[in-house]
Design a protein around this motif. Structure first.
Motif, PDB file in Angstrom:
ATOM      1  N   GLY A 380       0.808  -1.219   0.000  1.00 54.13           N
ATOM      2  CA  GLY A 380       0.000   0.000   0.000  1.00 54.13           C
ATOM      3  C   GLY A 380       0.831   1.254   0.000  1.00 54.13           C
ATOM      4  N   GLN A 381       0.208   2.351   0.379  1.00 57.68           N
ATOM      5  CA  GLN A 381       0.861   3.650   0.413  1.00 57.68           C
ATOM      6  C   GLN A 381       0.871   4.167   1.847  1.00 57.68           C
ATOM      7  OE1 GLN A 381      -0.749   6.349  -2.500  1.00 57.68           O
ATOM      8  NE2 GLN A 381      -1.223   4.714  -3.935  1.00 57.68           N
ATOM      9  N   ASP A 382       1.979   4.754   2.233  1.00 53.90           N
ATOM     10  CA  ASP A 382       2.080   5.315   3.573  1.00 53.90           C
ATOM     11  C   ASP A 382       1.069   6.449   3.728  1.00 53.90           C
ATOM     12  OD1 ASP A 382       3.183   7.360   5.608  1.00 53.90           O
ATOM     13  OD2 ASP A 382       4.379   5.572   6.012  1.00 53.90           O
ATOM     14  N   ASN A 383       0.150   6.303   4.656  1.00 51.77           N
ATOM     15  CA  ASN A 383      -0.871   7.335   4.862  1.00 51.77           C
ATOM     16  C   ASN A 383      -0.725   8.015   6.213  1.00 51.77           C
ATOM     17  OD1 ASN A 383      -1.742   5.106   6.363  1.00 51.77           O
ATOM     18  ND2 ASN A 383      -3.326   4.573   4.871  1.00 51.77           N
ATOM     19  N   TYR A 384       0.508   8.011   6.736  1.00 51.90           N
ATOM     20  CA  TYR A 384       0.772   8.659   8.011  1.00 51.90           C
ATOM     21  C   TYR A 384       1.862   9.722   7.920  1.00 51.90           C
ATOM     22  CZ  TYR A 384      -2.107   5.187  10.378  1.00 51.90           C
ATOM     23  OH  TYR A 384      -3.156   4.414  10.785  1.00 51.90           O
ATOM     24  N   THR A 385       2.837   9.522   7.036  1.00 51.52           N
ATOM     25  CA  THR A 385       4.020  10.384   7.020  1.00 51.52           C
ATOM     26  C   THR A 385       4.130  11.227   5.770  1.00 51.52           C
ATOM     27  OG1 THR A 385       5.175   8.690   8.314  1.00 51.52           O
ATOM     28  CG2 THR A 385       6.532  10.413   7.306  1.00 51.52           C
ATOM     29  N   VAL A 386       3.874  10.634   4.596  1.00 53.43           N
ATOM     30  CA  VAL A 386       4.098  11.307   3.323  1.00 53.43           C
ATOM     31  C   VAL A 386       2.814  11.937   2.831  1.00 53.43           C
ATOM     32  CG1 VAL A 386       4.702  10.980   0.909  1.00 53.43           C
ATOM     33  CG2 VAL A 386       6.002   9.829   2.679  1.00 53.43           C
ATOM     34  N   GLY A 422       7.618  -4.086  -3.628  1.00 50.73           N
ATOM     35  CA  GLY A 422       6.276  -3.579  -3.831  1.00 50.73           C
ATOM     36  C   GLY A 422       5.354  -4.706  -4.234  1.00 50.73           C
ATOM     37  N   PHE A 423       4.293  -4.912  -3.474  1.00 54.69           N
ATOM     38  CA  PHE A 423       3.445  -6.092  -3.584  1.00 54.69           C
ATOM     39  C   PHE A 423       2.096  -5.709  -4.183  1.00 54.69           C
ATOM     40  CE2 PHE A 423       1.896  -9.947  -0.857  1.00 54.69           C
ATOM     41  CZ  PHE A 423       1.793 -10.703  -2.009  1.00 54.69           C
ATOM     42  N   GLY A 424       1.777  -6.205  -5.387  1.00 55.32           N
ATOM     43  CA  GLY A 424       0.464  -5.967  -5.974  1.00 55.32           C
ATOM     44  C   GLY A 424       0.360  -4.642  -6.694  1.00 55.32           C
ATOM     45  N   ALA A 425      -0.839  -4.342  -7.198  1.00 52.02           N
ATOM     46  CA  ALA A 425      -1.058  -3.173  -8.053  1.00 52.02           C
ATOM     47  C   ALA A 425      -1.283  -1.886  -7.274  1.00 52.02           C
ATOM     48  CB  ALA A 425      -2.262  -3.426  -8.970  1.00 52.02           C
ATOM     49  N   ASP A 426      -1.509  -1.969  -5.979  1.00 46.11           N
ATOM     50  CA  ASP A 426      -1.881  -0.775  -5.222  1.00 46.11           C
ATOM     51  C   ASP A 426      -0.745  -0.192  -4.387  1.00 46.11           C
ATOM     52  OD1 ASP A 426      -4.515  -0.994  -6.167  1.00 46.11           O
ATOM     53  OD2 ASP A 426      -5.027  -2.411  -4.576  1.00 46.11           O
ATOM     54  N   SER A 444      12.096  -4.286  -5.988  1.00 45.81           N
ATOM     55  CA  SER A 444      11.482  -5.358  -6.760  1.00 45.81           C
ATOM     56  C   SER A 444       9.977  -5.161  -6.822  1.00 45.81           C
ATOM     57  CB  SER A 444      11.794  -6.732  -6.142  1.00 45.81           C
ATOM     58  OG  SER A 444      13.165  -7.047  -6.243  1.00 45.81           O
ATOM     59  N   PHE A 445       9.407  -5.466  -7.975  1.00 50.12           N
ATOM     60  CA  PHE A 445       7.966  -5.335  -8.200  1.00 50.12           C
ATOM     61  C   PHE A 445       7.362  -6.721  -8.279  1.00 50.12           C
ATOM     62  CE2 PHE A 445       4.720  -4.755 -11.817  1.00 50.12           C
ATOM     63  CZ  PHE A 445       3.663  -4.708 -10.923  1.00 50.12           C
ATOM     64  N   ILE A 446       6.535  -7.066  -7.289  1.00 45.25           N
ATOM     65  CA  ILE A 446       5.879  -8.372  -7.254  1.00 45.25           C
ATOM     66  C   ILE A 446       4.462  -8.182  -7.776  1.00 45.25           C
ATOM     67  CG2 ILE A 446       5.259 -10.336  -5.823  1.00 45.25           C
ATOM     68  CD1 ILE A 446       7.389  -9.429  -3.852  1.00 45.25           C
ATOM     69  N   GLU A 447       4.284  -8.429  -9.038  1.00 43.53           N
ATOM     70  CA  GLU A 447       2.977  -8.223  -9.659  1.00 43.53           C
ATOM     71  C   GLU A 447       2.026  -9.363  -9.341  1.00 43.53           C
ATOM     72  OE1 GLU A 447       1.229  -6.960 -14.052  1.00 43.53           O
ATOM     73  OE2 GLU A 447       3.151  -7.996 -13.910  1.00 43.53           O
ATOM     74  N   THR A 448       2.523 -10.580  -9.398  1.00 47.05           N
ATOM     75  CA  THR A 448       1.713 -11.760  -9.138  1.00 47.05           C
ATOM     76  C   THR A 448       2.023 -12.285  -7.749  1.00 47.05           C
ATOM     77  OG1 THR A 448       1.763 -12.340 -11.479  1.00 47.05           O
ATOM     78  CG2 THR A 448       1.120 -14.075  -9.955  1.00 47.05           C
ATOM     79  N   GLU A 449       1.008 -12.412  -6.932  1.00 45.87           N
ATOM     80  CA  GLU A 449       1.206 -12.772  -5.535  1.00 45.87           C
ATOM     81  C   GLU A 449       1.942 -14.088  -5.356  1.00 45.87           C
ATOM     82  OE1 GLU A 449      -2.818 -12.687  -4.353  1.00 45.87           O
ATOM     83  OE2 GLU A 449      -2.937 -10.524  -4.146  1.00 45.87           O
TER      84      GLU A 449
END
Length: 721
Positions: A380-386, A422-426, A444-449
């Motif tokens: 996901g995305q950091d929703n506390y600091t950035v 980075g895990f998944g599309a979001d 690394s980009f992990i597109e497929t779980e």
């Protein structure tokens, strides 16, 4: 209670402690009794006997376990029963899942089975049909093949059922003791004497000139071997090629076997590792993602040696250390597996807090293994600091996510690489890439779980093979009229000194058999002689086991200077590396264009680069790296066909490619880490070996079963207290 025993017996093959999720029918016991329900495999075996039956290739499973597996979801290990109100999906590969368990894996069109990697022709959200009466989605009957009994041994961990969310308050996580203010409670190292190395000769220019245990190789390639005497060059290129060899480690191993007087010598000559994993367990990680993360972490735990130490940070809205930095002995592994199994997904995403606590573990440790690293995973995305809001700050300041000691802002010299996944599309690919780039790690980009475990395997395959540390490369001009123009070193820090007569590149750690290529540009004057000496290269580095400093010098790089030069032949090695740097530059430019909304321009940049590469000497020679670069650029073009596709996967794919090329180190990209993929130009034998081990476990091959025997043998050991 019967259903709980079935789940417990399925988990026995995992060789770890487990907990049995509560059902709505259970009476709620006092909190003090909840922890006791995390039954160890040893206690389960002692309290209830099962009759073993012969399964495939000698692997033994209990009758009840084998029978119940046909009615068990292979993701959450909960029962599947028609008419229970839960849809069931059975793929054409015969693996069965609850519909809600597999939904998150296929919501973006993923058609790969998370168990066996088979490609599906139909996916639950589009091709399959749902029977509203039976609550079943199934293009084929439930038929769990016998070969999938091995999957009970791989790290398939039980998860709370979605309908039992109200009872999550009864799940008491392990290690509830309050955290100390200083993380100096790391487990002491297992100090063992190392075999003595051959005495180094003090004669000659280099401490390695006569050393039989050489960990580095240096090769140099001028762009052409000869140029006319009267001709000057303002940008003549010399390739400096470095390789860290595994010869030193092999030599140490041979020495240890031959020196009977030395006792307690480690059987493995590699440098032990201090590893901290910082794992996202926010609400979006629930279901398949958390199950596969637990399995991947189980693989990491089982592949660390007894001298390696591990600590795990789990973060959501806050962050918590699950256990101190501990050696991965048999008891250490069981404790680590218990802790990972206790994870439950909920809350927000506070990457900065997770990283801060993970860094603190490395900073505060009393003792230090030679190699240290942090693995960060988030979906996901950091929703506390950035925050990217505000006219004065159009782009988020990702430096806020990285502790000062890692980023170097406090001038402490502390540098621990963070390998971000980075895990998944979001996930926020930009922030994860920035974190890795600032710290000297990879993204690394992990597109497929389903390839999460493979991505981790590739990473630790490198970390467990470090043979060179603190490598610094020095380049010095030999001819008095020569000067350095530039050092093309990617993301590695470089600098020119002494009026351009000297230059340095800080490389850091190298894995066994890793290679680095740097292009050095010099100005070459006219001359009256028959040859011109250009540069010489010096490598200074530390041996991670002995902590000795070694220095290695190359021969002087010379070119011939005839009166009239014949046919000029471009060096294939130099041309190959020019293509790599040109492709990386095109990727960076395309990314900038795409972020500005100009996808057409971004595609055009990549297409022009492909055309330029096709006309080079390397392309005409069918060079493998040049072919790989073309395939990679084409893949990036396809991921820029629309804004939706770029946001979902294009940005992460490009950033992972940039990370790989700038550090010249393998990363997981897209939906595969297969060594046969052309984009994996930087994989080392150690990485490939660990990948093979991971895939053997998942596919149930005989080699995978042989690897699993040590795990199964731990059943009889008592649970650690």
């Amino acid at each position: 209670m019967g259903s709980k025993w079935k789940k417990a017996k399925v988990a026995l093959g995992l060789n770890l402690c487990m907990f049995v999720p509560r059902t709505l029918d259970d009476e709620s016991p006092p909190p003090s009794t909840v922890v006791s329900e995390r039954l160890s495999d040893a206690s389960l075996l002692s309290s209830r006997q099962t009759t073993p039956v012969q399964s495939f290739n000698g692997l033994k499973l209990s009758k009840s376990s084998s029978k119940s597996s046909k009615q068990t979801c292979s993701i959450c290990l909960n029962k599947m029963k028609q008419g229970s109100g839960h849809a069931i999906f059975t793929a054409e590969c015969s693996h069965s899942f609850h519909f809600h368990c597999i939904a998150s894996n296929v919501k973006h069109g993923n058609q790969i089975c998370p168990v066996c990697r088979a490609k599906w022709k139909e996916i639950p959200l589009s091709g399959a049909s749902l029977d509203p009466i039976q609550g079943r989605v199934s293009p084929s009957p439930i038929n769990w093949p016998q070969n999938d009994a091995l999957m009970a041994v791989v790290h398939r961990l039980p998860l709370p059922h979605p309908r039992r969310d109200l009872n999550r308050r009864h799940i008491v996580p392990l290690y509830q003791a309050s955290e100390p203010g200083v993380f100096n409670d790391d487990e002491p190292l297992n100090h063992q004497p190392q075999p003595a190395l051959p005495e180094r000769s003090t004669s000659g220019k280099s401490t390695e000139d006569t050393d039989s245990v050489r960990a580095m190789e240096i090769k140099t390639y001028p762009e052409v071997s000869a140029t006319p005497r009267a001709k000057t060059h303002s940008n003549f290129t010399v390739l400096v090629h470095l390789k860290a060899t595994a010869a030193a480690a092999a030599e140490r191993q041979n020495l240890s076997r031959n020196q009977a007087s030395l006792t307690q010598i480690s059987q493995t000559p590699r440098a032990p590792v201090d590893l901290v994993t910082v794992l996202d367990v926010s609400g979006s990680m629930s279901g398949t993602k958390l199950a596969l993360l637990k399995r991947a972490m189980g693989f990491v735990i089982q592949n660390l040696g007894s001298n390696d130490r591990l600590s795990v940070i789990a973060f959501s809205s806050t962050a918590r250390r699950l256990f101190p930095l501990s050696r991965m002995t048999d008891s250490g592994r069981q404790l680590a597996l218990q802790a990972v199994n206790s994870l439950v997904a909920n809350g927000g995403t506070n990457i900065a807090e997770g990283l801060r606590k993970g860094t603190k573990i490395v900073e505060d440790r009393k003792e230090k293994n030679p190699v240290a690293s942090i693995i960060l995973l988030s979906d996901g995305q950091d929703n506390y600091t950035v925050s990217g809001s505000g006219t004065d700050q159009p782009q988020p300041n990702y430096h806020l996510l990285v502790p000062n000691s890692i980023s170097g802002r406090d001038n402490s010299g502390f540098q621990i690489p963070v390998h971000a996944f980075g895990f998944g599309a979001d996930h926020d690919a930009s922030s994860m890439h920035s974190i890795s780039e600032i710290s000297g790690g990879t993204f690394s980009f992990i597109e497929t779980e389903a390839v999460l475990q493979d991505a981790f395997a590739q990473c630790i395959g490198g970390l467990l093979s470090v043979v060179v540390q603190e490598l610094q490369v020095g380049i010095e001009c030999v001819h008095p009229s020569l000067g350095l123009v530039s050092l093309k070193a990617g993301s590695y820090p470089s600098r020119l000194v002494a009026d351009g007569r000297k230059g340095f590149i800080d490389v850091g750690d190298l894995y066994a058999d890793e290679e680095r290529d740097f292009l050095v540009s010099v100005n070459v004057p006219a001359t009256s002689g028959n040859e011109t000496s250009l540069i010489k290269v010096t490598c200074a580095y530390k041996d991670p086991l002995t902590q000795e400093i070694a220095v290695l010098e190359s021969e002087e790089v010379k070119i011939e200077r005839p009166e009239i030069a014949g046919q000029v032949v471009m060096s294939l090695e130099v041309d190959r590396q020019r293509n790599r740097l040109q492709a990386a530059e095109a990727m960076a430019q395309a990314r900038v264009a795409a972020e500005q909304g100009d996808l057409t321009g971004a595609v055009s940049i990549l297409e022009n680069c492909r055309k330029t590469l096709s006309e080079t000497v390397s392309a005409k020679s069918h060079d493998r790296l040049c072919m790989a670069l073309d395939a990679e650029l084409k893949e990036m073009q396809e991921r820029m066909v629309s804004r939706h596709v770029y946001e979902a996967s294009g940005r992460a794919y490009i950033l992972s490619g940039l990370s790989s090329h700038s550090w010249q180190r393998a990363t997981a990209r897209g939906d595969s880490t297969d060594q046969s993929s052309l984009v994996q130009a930087y994989q080392t034998p150690s990485m490939v070996e660990m990948l093979t081990r991971s895939q053997a476990m998942l596919l149930g091959s005989p080699s995978g079963q042989r690897f699993l025997q040590p795990l199964l043998s731990l059943r009889s050991q008592p649970s650690p207290r």
